[in-house]
Write a protein that holds these residues in place. Structure first.
Motif, mmCIF file in Angstrom:
data_model
loop_
_atom_site.group_PDB
_atom_site.id
_atom_site.type_symbol
_atom_site.label_atom_id
_atom_site.label_comp_id
_atom_site.label_asym_id
_atom_site.label_seq_id
_atom_site.Cartn_x
_atom_site.Cartn_y
_atom_site.Cartn_z
ATOM 1 N N VAL A 1 0.853 -1.187 0.000
ATOM 2 C CA VAL A 1 0.000 0.000 0.000
ATOM 3 C C VAL A 1 0.886 1.233 0.000
ATOM 4 C CG1 VAL A 1 -1.790 1.264 1.258
ATOM 5 C CG2 VAL A 1 -1.796 -1.239 1.268
ATOM 6 N N PRO A 2 0.626 2.207 -0.882
ATOM 7 C CA PRO A 2 1.454 3.421 -0.892
ATOM 8 C C PRO A 2 1.288 4.227 0.388
ATOM 9 C CG PRO A 2 -0.441 3.667 -2.350
ATOM 10 C CD PRO A 2 -0.410 2.231 -1.925
ATOM 11 N N VAL A 3 2.374 4.829 0.827
ATOM 12 C CA VAL A 3 2.375 5.672 2.020
ATOM 13 C C VAL A 3 2.614 7.117 1.574
ATOM 14 C CG1 VAL A 3 3.564 6.202 4.179
ATOM 15 C CG2 VAL A 3 3.191 3.820 3.510
ATOM 16 N N PRO A 4 1.789 8.063 2.012
ATOM 17 C CA PRO A 4 1.959 9.462 1.599
ATOM 18 C C PRO A 4 3.330 9.999 1.991
ATOM 19 C CG PRO A 4 -0.160 9.141 2.692
ATOM 20 C CD PRO A 4 0.612 7.883 2.889
ATOM 21 N N SER A 5 3.808 10.940 1.196
ATOM 22 C CA SER A 5 5.103 11.552 1.485
ATOM 23 C C SER A 5 4.978 12.520 2.659
ATOM 24 C CB SER A 5 5.616 12.293 0.250
ATOM 25 O OG SER A 5 4.695 13.296 -0.126
ATOM 26 N N GLY A 6 6.118 12.875 3.206
ATOM 27 C CA GLY A 6 6.124 13.825 4.315
ATOM 28 C C GLY A 6 5.841 13.165 5.651
ATOM 29 N N LYS A 7 5.723 13.983 6.676
ATOM 30 C CA LYS A 7 5.460 13.473 8.028
ATOM 31 C C LYS A 7 4.027 12.964 8.114
ATOM 32 C CE LYS A 7 6.628 14.716 12.775
ATOM 33 N NZ LYS A 7 7.787 13.820 12.792
ATOM 34 N N LEU A 8 3.848 11.767 8.644
ATOM 35 C CA LEU A 8 2.515 11.176 8.733
ATOM 36 C C LEU A 8 1.680 11.892 9.794
ATOM 37 C CD1 LEU A 8 3.216 7.327 8.495
ATOM 38 C CD2 LEU A 8 2.701 8.943 6.664
ATOM 39 N N THR A 9 0.388 12.081 9.460
ATOM 40 C CA THR A 9 -0.573 12.721 10.366
ATOM 41 C C THR A 9 -1.824 11.856 10.429
ATOM 42 O OG1 THR A 9 -1.609 13.961 8.564
ATOM 43 C CG2 THR A 9 0.282 15.000 9.675
ATOM 44 N N GLU A 10 -2.829 12.309 11.177
ATOM 45 C CA GLU A 10 -4.100 11.590 11.222
ATOM 46 C C GLU A 10 -4.736 11.527 9.835
ATOM 47 O OE1 GLU A 10 -5.371 9.902 13.597
ATOM 48 O OE2 GLU A 10 -3.955 10.461 15.182
ATOM 49 N N GLN A 11 -4.573 12.594 9.052
ATOM 50 C CA GLN A 11 -5.103 12.583 7.689
ATOM 51 C C GLN A 11 -4.373 11.544 6.826
ATOM 52 O OE1 GLN A 11 -4.268 15.393 9.378
ATOM 53 N NE2 GLN A 11 -6.399 16.047 9.781
ATOM 54 N N SER A 12 -3.060 11.396 7.048
ATOM 55 C CA SER A 12 -2.290 10.380 6.320
ATOM 56 C C SER A 12 -2.809 8.991 6.648
ATOM 57 C CB SER A 12 -0.810 10.470 6.693
ATOM 58 O OG SER A 12 -0.308 11.758 6.503
ATOM 59 N N LEU A 13 -3.153 8.769 7.917
ATOM 60 C CA LEU A 13 -3.665 7.471 8.349
ATOM 61 C C LEU A 13 -4.959 7.134 7.618
ATOM 62 C CD1 LEU A 13 -3.492 5.020 10.185
ATOM 63 C CD2 LEU A 13 -4.587 6.367 11.985
ATOM 64 N N ALA A 14 -5.845 8.116 7.474
ATOM 65 C CA ALA A 14 -7.091 7.893 6.756
ATOM 66 C C ALA A 14 -6.823 7.541 5.297
ATOM 67 C CB ALA A 14 -7.981 9.132 6.853
ATOM 68 N N GLN A 15 -5.816 8.206 4.695
ATOM 69 C CA GLN A 15 -5.473 7.926 3.298
ATOM 70 C C GLN A 15 -4.899 6.517 3.150
ATOM 71 O OE1 GLN A 15 -5.993 9.999 0.527
ATOM 72 N NE2 GLN A 15 -5.539 8.051 -0.472
ATOM 73 N N ILE A 16 -4.044 6.115 4.095
ATOM 74 C CA ILE A 16 -3.468 4.768 4.047
ATOM 75 C C ILE A 16 -4.565 3.714 4.128
ATOM 76 C CG2 ILE A 16 -2.040 3.130 5.344
ATOM 77 C CD1 ILE A 16 -0.245 5.502 6.121
ATOM 78 N N LYS A 17 -5.542 3.915 5.024
ATOM 79 C CA LYS A 17 -6.634 2.959 5.157
ATOM 80 C C LYS A 17 -7.457 2.890 3.876
ATOM 81 C CE LYS A 17 -10.605 1.632 8.000
ATOM 82 N NZ LYS A 17 -11.419 1.931 9.200
ATOM 83 N N ALA A 18 -7.754 4.050 3.281
ATOM 84 C CA ALA A 18 -8.530 4.069 2.043
ATOM 85 C C ALA A 18 -7.776 3.370 0.913
ATOM 86 C CB ALA A 18 -8.849 5.510 1.657
ATOM 87 N N ASP A 19 -6.462 3.587 0.830
ATOM 88 C CA ASP A 19 -5.664 2.946 -0.215
ATOM 89 C C ASP A 19 -5.585 1.433 0.005
ATOM 90 O OD1 ASP A 19 -5.191 5.329 -1.495
ATOM 91 O OD2 ASP A 19 -3.249 5.684 -0.531
ATOM 92 N N TYR A 20 -5.501 1.019 1.277
ATOM 93 C CA TYR A 20 -5.487 -0.417 1.552
ATOM 94 C C TYR A 20 -6.790 -1.060 1.095
ATOM 95 C CZ TYR A 20 -5.798 -4.861 3.959
ATOM 96 O OH TYR A 20 -5.969 -6.202 4.237
ATOM 97 N N GLU A 21 -7.907 -0.466 1.449
ATOM 98 C CA GLU A 21 -9.196 -1.046 1.079
ATOM 99 C C GLU A 21 -9.393 -1.055 -0.433
ATOM 100 O OE1 GLU A 21 -11.939 1.246 3.418
ATOM 101 O OE2 GLU A 21 -11.792 -0.144 5.133
#
Length: 693
Positions: free
Chosen positions: A562-582
């Motif tokens: 699953v791709p991980v967003p660039s930059g420092k991870l935040t709560e918004q990054s976590l939501a994006q990671i979950k959406a990309d996983y699904e």
């Protein structure tokens, strides 16, 4: 600035039969193909380098960068000719290498014998210590036992030590202490830590990767240092880079430390070349077909990128049986490789069945037609007898072939046992090797759900153009592209590869209990490690970073990337990671699992130098009729006889030149055979494009 430094670049690819050398300069490309020197591979490299330097009029000091790919590490593992290696592991896990997956790779073979381990049981040692899955110390390390082992390792003449302790990916402290204690106690062996080579979960793959790295590390270090010295003695002052199995380049020091990453270096260069050509032609579905003197490699390329994987099996005991080899976890271009090349030996077994390979005549003694003492018939001998190879111009005229020896070998070992004519025996050899390669391509495509009839084949290597059209006919492929300088395609691919390095680190967490600080810390750590290696090769480079998480639902056994967003991870990054996983899970399995927590096992970062995009613009050229330079009798299967077919000299064919098969398109280091079912033309990018009528 970086571009100016790499105007004049040299690449060398050592294969089992030939060594390919390519020199790219601002005024053109120069190539050489010379027999591989098995005893001292660097001598073969320097022989090819001397040819291209003479052709170009350049001196060794004019070279800005040298890129090298080699099969030495792979061959050492396959042939079991590596260093005397020991394993130090956690008490109770001495036999992990033998237990493996607790399964037989062939459930129906009652006589099955697993290949012996690289390390005999007598050289596997254990120490008292234990980490838990979170990296917490459960049992302290028995330091006295480690100190005792140093003397034992020296007494037994061990050259390399693999240290693989349980859960060291979570906390490498004990492994590092083992290394320090061994060194302090006078251990003379090279030491490899699993937490350095493969800091990931699953101890069998981690241990095996560490053992394989340790097994080849001393011989690779000696070879690479010898090559470095040879280049220096011959006036080279440029940096030396090594091609990796993942399709990128790495520094000499990183290659010496982690030689396991070089195991598929040559074939990965071919995949890089094919992907660049695919992008330039805007062909988003490509079957890369690379046939050399010893092996054939087949790779699927989609959306201009080769298929990649994190798992690779070395030296499979059964050709297509998963689990029959040594699994290693390294970044690798995913392909299927079989023992089918120009040097593959043909024989008739006791049941009068014709078989080709995987045994190869190699460069010594080579095919019977080489006149170097080889007496067994090979695929090259068959092509000579069929008229597809000109014996006078083989290898740019530096190697005159003995047609009589090829005929004698084929007739004696194949024709007479099968009671067929010599020409039919030769055709049977080529037909059988092409069927073996086509079958490998079918298996590879089925594993990836690919319909090959929708793909374009890109063929290269010394033997690829000779067999590409028949392969395409067998696979239902209607379009074949043979690029310029195809016979040295992998070496050309080296020059198209970025300097790249991937680091993977296991750090377990779930999305429900996500540790933002921990995730950012591990990403920062592995990013710094990867950047350090890449910038060590090109300090002024612009870097491209790709971040990935290996994720699965809690309770599952395998992960997806699953791709991980660039930059420092935040709560918004976590939501994006979950959406990309699904989204990724749904793409693979058609659904998600609601209300099930998701876990992350490992994090990955790939840092590479930025590459210029492939030039996609095609120029419309006026179609003209190609002018042949002569004719030669070639065996035509449909006629059961030889027929005069036109010969075209590829360097003289202008863009737009076209012709109808059957025909031969000759060039300095190989020949393309075109059947009557295909037409050919030269496009605006100097590719030879063959299309089914």
């Amino acid at each position: 600035m970086a571009k100016a430094k790499t105007k004049t670049r040299l690449a060398a690819d050592i294969g089992g039969t030939f060594t390919d050398v390519v020199l790219e300069t601002p005024v053109g490309m120069f190539t050489a193909k010379v027999p591989t020197d098995i005893e001292q591979p660097e001598r073969g490299i320097m022989a090819g380098v001397a040819i291209v330097l003479e052709q170009s009029g350049l001196a060794s000091g004019d070279i800005d960068i040298f890129v090298h790919g080699t099969t030495l590490a792979t061959n050492a593992l396959i042939e079991r000719k590596g260093a005397k290696t020991a394993l130090i592991t956690t008490e109770g896990f001495r036999d992990s290498l033998d237990i493996a997956y607790e399964a037989r790779y062939d459930q129906f073979d009652l006589q099955l014998e697993k290949p012996l381990s690289l390390i005999p049981r007598g050289l596997r040692f254990t120490v008292t210590e234990r980490m838990d899955v979170r990296g917490k110390v459960l049992l302290p390390l028995d330091r006295a036992r480690v100190t005792e082992l140093a003397a034992e390792l020296n007494r037994q003449g061990v050259e390399a030590v693999a240290v693989g302790l349980l859960h060291s990916y979570a906390n490498p402290a004990h492994e590092k202490t083992v290394r320090d204690l061994l060194i302090d106690a006078g251990c003379t062996a090279e030491i490899t830590l699993s937490s350095d080579v493969c800091p990931e979960v699953r101890e069998y793959e981690r241990f095996m990767t560490t053992v394989c790295n340790s097994y080849v590390q001393p011989i690779m270090a000696r070879y690479l240092r010898a090559l470095e010295k040879t280049l220096s003695d011959n006036g080279f002052v440029c940096p030396l880079f090594l091609m990796t199995s993942g399709g990128g380049m790495t520094t000499l020091e990183a290659a010496i430390r982690y030689p396991i990453r070089l195991v598929e270096s040559g074939p990965s260069g071919g995949a890089v070349l094919a992907s660049r050509i695919a992008a330039s032609l805007e062909e988003n579905r490509v079957l890369s077909f690379d046939m050399g003197g010893t092996t054939a490699k087949i790779c699927l390329i989609e959306d201009y990128l080769p298929q990649t994987a994190r798992n690779f099996e070395i030296a499979r005991a059964a050709r297509f049986q998963k689990g029959s080899g040594m699994p290693v976890r390294i970044p690798v271009v995913e392909m299927i490789e079989i023992g089918a090349g120009g040097g593959s030996i043909a024989n008739v077994d006791s049941m009068r069945r014709l078989a080709i390979g995987p045994e190869s005549a190699g460069s010594v003694p080579g095919a019977a037609c080489y006149g170097k003492g080889g007496v067994k018939p090979t695929v090259t001998d068959a092509n000579v007898v069929l008229g597809r190879i000109d014996p006078e111009t083989f290898a740019e005229g530096r190697m005159h072939l003995n047609v009589g020896a090829a005929k004698t070998a084929i007739n004696g070992d194949v024709g007479e046992p099968l009671a067929v004519s010599m020409s039919e025996a030769a055709f049977g050899i080529t037909e059988m090797v092409e069927e073996n390669m086509a079958n490998a391509a079918r298996i590879h495509s089925v594993e990836h759900g690919a319909d090959l009839s929708r793909y374009t084949m890109i063929a290269f290597g010394g033997g690829g153009p000779l067999h590409a059209v028949r392969m395409a006919e067998k696979l239902g492929v209607g379009r074949v592209v043979v690029p310029a300088n195809c016979s040295v395609g992998s070496a050309v691919g080296f020059l198209r590869a970025p300097i790249s390095y991937e680091v993977v680190r296991s750090r377990y967490m779930t999305l429900d209990l996500f540790d933002l600080d921990g995730a950012n810390a591990v990403l920062d750590e592995i990013t710094a490690e990867a950047q350090g290696i890449v910038l060590g090769g090109e300090p002024d480079s612009i870097l491209v970073e790709t971040r990935t998480a290996y994720m699965r639902y809690v309770g599952q056994g395998h992960e997806i990337q699953v791709p991980v967003p660039s930059g420092k991870l935040t709560e918004q990054s976590l939501a994006q990671i979950k959406a990309d996983y699904e989204a990724g899970y749904t793409h693979l399995f058609g659904r998600t699992i609601p209300e099930r927590d998701i876990e992350i096992l490992s994090w990955s970062i790939v840092v590479s130098t930025r590459q210029e995009p492939a030039e996609k613009r095609q120029v419309n050229v006026l179609a003209t009729e190609a002018a042949p330079i002569g004719k030669r009798p070639v065996f035509i299967p449909a006629d059961h006889d030889y027929r005069e077919v036109p010969i075209f000299w590829r360097p003289d064919l202008p863009a737009g030149a076209s012709f109808q098969g059957p025909a031969l398109v000759a060039e300095p280091q190989t020949t393309t055979f075109v059947s009557a079912a295909f037409t050919g033309r030269i496009d605006s990018k100097s590719n030879l494009v063959l299309e089914k009528v």
